[in-house]
Design a protein around this motif. Structure first.
Motif, short mmCIF file in Angstrom:
data_model
loop_
_atom_site.label_atom_id
_atom_site.label_comp_id
_atom_site.label_asym_id
_atom_site.label_seq_id
_atom_site.Cartn_x
_atom_site.Cartn_y
_atom_site.Cartn_z
N SER A 246 0.82 -1.21 0.00
CA SER A 246 0.00 0.00 0.00
C SER A 246 0.86 1.27 0.00
O SER A 246 0.49 2.28 -0.59
CB SER A 246 -0.94 0.00 1.20
OG SER A 246 -0.20 -0.26 2.37
N ASP A 249 1.81 1.88 -3.60
CA ASP A 249 0.64 2.22 -4.41
C ASP A 249 0.18 3.65 -4.14
O ASP A 249 -0.24 4.36 -5.05
CB ASP A 249 -0.48 1.21 -4.14
CG ASP A 249 -1.70 1.49 -5.00
OD1 ASP A 249 -1.53 1.63 -6.24
OD2 ASP A 249 -2.81 1.63 -4.46
N ALA A 286 -7.40 1.41 -8.40
CA ALA A 286 -6.35 0.45 -8.76
C ALA A 286 -7.02 -0.86 -9.19
O ALA A 286 -7.99 -1.28 -8.58
CB ALA A 286 -5.45 0.20 -7.57
N LYS A 288 -7.10 -4.94 -9.69
CA LYS A 288 -6.56 -6.10 -8.97
C LYS A 288 -6.61 -7.32 -9.89
O LYS A 288 -7.29 -7.30 -10.91
CB LYS A 288 -7.40 -6.38 -7.72
CG LYS A 288 -7.44 -5.22 -6.77
CD LYS A 288 -8.29 -5.56 -5.56
CE LYS A 288 -8.42 -4.34 -4.67
NZ LYS A 288 -9.30 -4.55 -3.55
N ARG A 304 -1.62 -4.13 -7.30
CA ARG A 304 -2.49 -2.98 -7.59
C ARG A 304 -1.92 -2.36 -8.86
O ARG A 304 -0.78 -1.91 -8.86
CB ARG A 304 -2.45 -1.94 -6.46
CG ARG A 304 -2.94 -2.46 -5.12
CD ARG A 304 -4.46 -2.70 -5.14
NE ARG A 304 -4.93 -3.25 -3.88
CZ ARG A 304 -5.01 -4.55 -3.59
NH1 ARG A 304 -4.64 -5.46 -4.48
NH2 ARG A 304 -5.48 -4.97 -2.43
#
Ligand code: SAM
Length: 315
Positions: A246, A249, A286, A288, A304
């Motif tokens: 994360s 991202d 994002a 997946k 992502r």
């Protein structure tokens, strides 16, 4: 040895199709790794020229072997990816039509015990993606001030028990410096409460991630790399980024969103016609991987993907 399966490959080919189908063009694979994505893209787009970057000399060697069948369509450059514009210039180019980032470590790096990335095996605490330069994870553990270590575990590992872990690390290193992962993993088992061990994954996961990010300066490099890469993208060119954490991202999302805003000539964001944005986002949020891909390739579970197209000159 585990094979490195490229993540969201079909989607990446699809995103680059409007740029490279039946046309000459330059793609920078900023993280060529074992060459999985690159190989498939060279196959899909016969007029593509590829510039392959990696900071790991072993990855460049492997991808060189794998991509040899594409002959002189590929140039390899050993560099950290924030040096993308210089890498392009080193092969006689100024801009690219496409740029791909597939962030993080490859299966080869995880598999090679002596590199020290995997906590499941007892190995030297190294974790450098480029073993020819820089400092190791053992250096970080043995020499950083306790407060710095706590910050790293919290910021890069999102580790709730950072204080407790660092207290144990400092005690242990006073007796004997850390050299291998086995001793650290043992310490982490004792430092992380049993209840969390059952729910929060392997107790070493977060600390290893934090050390790896620190050793390779991963977030600072990515923060510099995004504007450098976007500045090297031609109008009509596309960038695709795959992140697995994360923290990464978030940086990618911010860098793309910033250039997707309209601006005054002074660079201030505006909502007026005639002051167009530099980028158009190609992904909503994002993207997946689907369940089927995750079943085949567990690495895909955390991916992502974000993509954008340059629609205006850099300001
Ligand atoms: C997930 S792997 C790429 C796998 C590749 N897409 C494939 O299909 O084989 C990531 C690669 O990026 C490289 N890498 C990570 N950070 C880098 C950086 N800052 N600069 C250059 N290369 C980097 C790693 O050494 C690794 O080989």
């Amino acid at each position: 040895m585990t094979e490195h399966v490229p993540v969201l490959l079909d989607r990446i080919v699809e995103l680059f199709t409007p740029v490279f189908a039946d046309r000459d063009g330059v793609l920078v694979d900023a993280t060529v790794g074992l060459g999985g994505h690159s190989d498939a893209l060279l196959e899909a787009f016969p007029r593509l020229r590829l510039v392959a970057l990696d900071r790991d000399p072993a990855a460049l060697e492997k991808s060189r072997e794998r991509l040899a069948r594409h002959g002189d369509r590929v140039d390899f450059v050993h560099t950290v990816y924030d040096g993308l514009p210089e890498a392009l210039r080193s092969v006689g180019l100024s801009h690219a039509d496409g740029i791909l980032f597939d962030l993080g470590v490859s299966s080869m790096q995880l598999d090679r015990t002596e590199r020290g990335f995997a906590y499941a095996k007892d190995s030297p605490l190294d974790m450098r993606m480029d073993p020819t330069t820089g400092f190791t994870a053992a250096d970080v553990l043995n020499t950083y001030a306790p407060g710095e270590l706590v910050r790293i575990l919290r910021d890069y590992g999102e580790e709730r028990f950072a204080q407790r872990i660092v207290k144990s690390v400092v005690k242990a290193r006073e007796q004997e410096p850390f050299t291998t992962s086995g001793r650290l993993v043992e310490l982490l088992y004792d430092a992380v409460p049993a209840a969390t061990r059952r729910t929060g994954g392997h107790p070493a996961k977060r600390t290893f991630q934090a050390l790896r990010i620190e050793v390779n300066g991963e977030l600072e490099v990515l923060r510099r790399a995004m504007p450098a890469a976007l500045g090297a993208l031609k109008v009509g060119g596309r960038i695709v980024v795959e992140s697995y954490q994360s923290l990464e991202d978030r940086l990618v999302k911010q860098a793309l969103a910033e250039l997707a805003k309209s601006r005054t000539p002074e660079g201030l964001p505006v909502e007026l016609p005639g002051h167009g944005p530099e980028l158009k986002l190609l992904t909503r949020g994002a993207e997946k991987a689907g369940e089927e891909e995750i079943e085949r390739n567990p690495r895909a579970a955390s991916v992502r993907l974000r993509a954008a197209e340059r629609i205006g000159e850099p300001r």
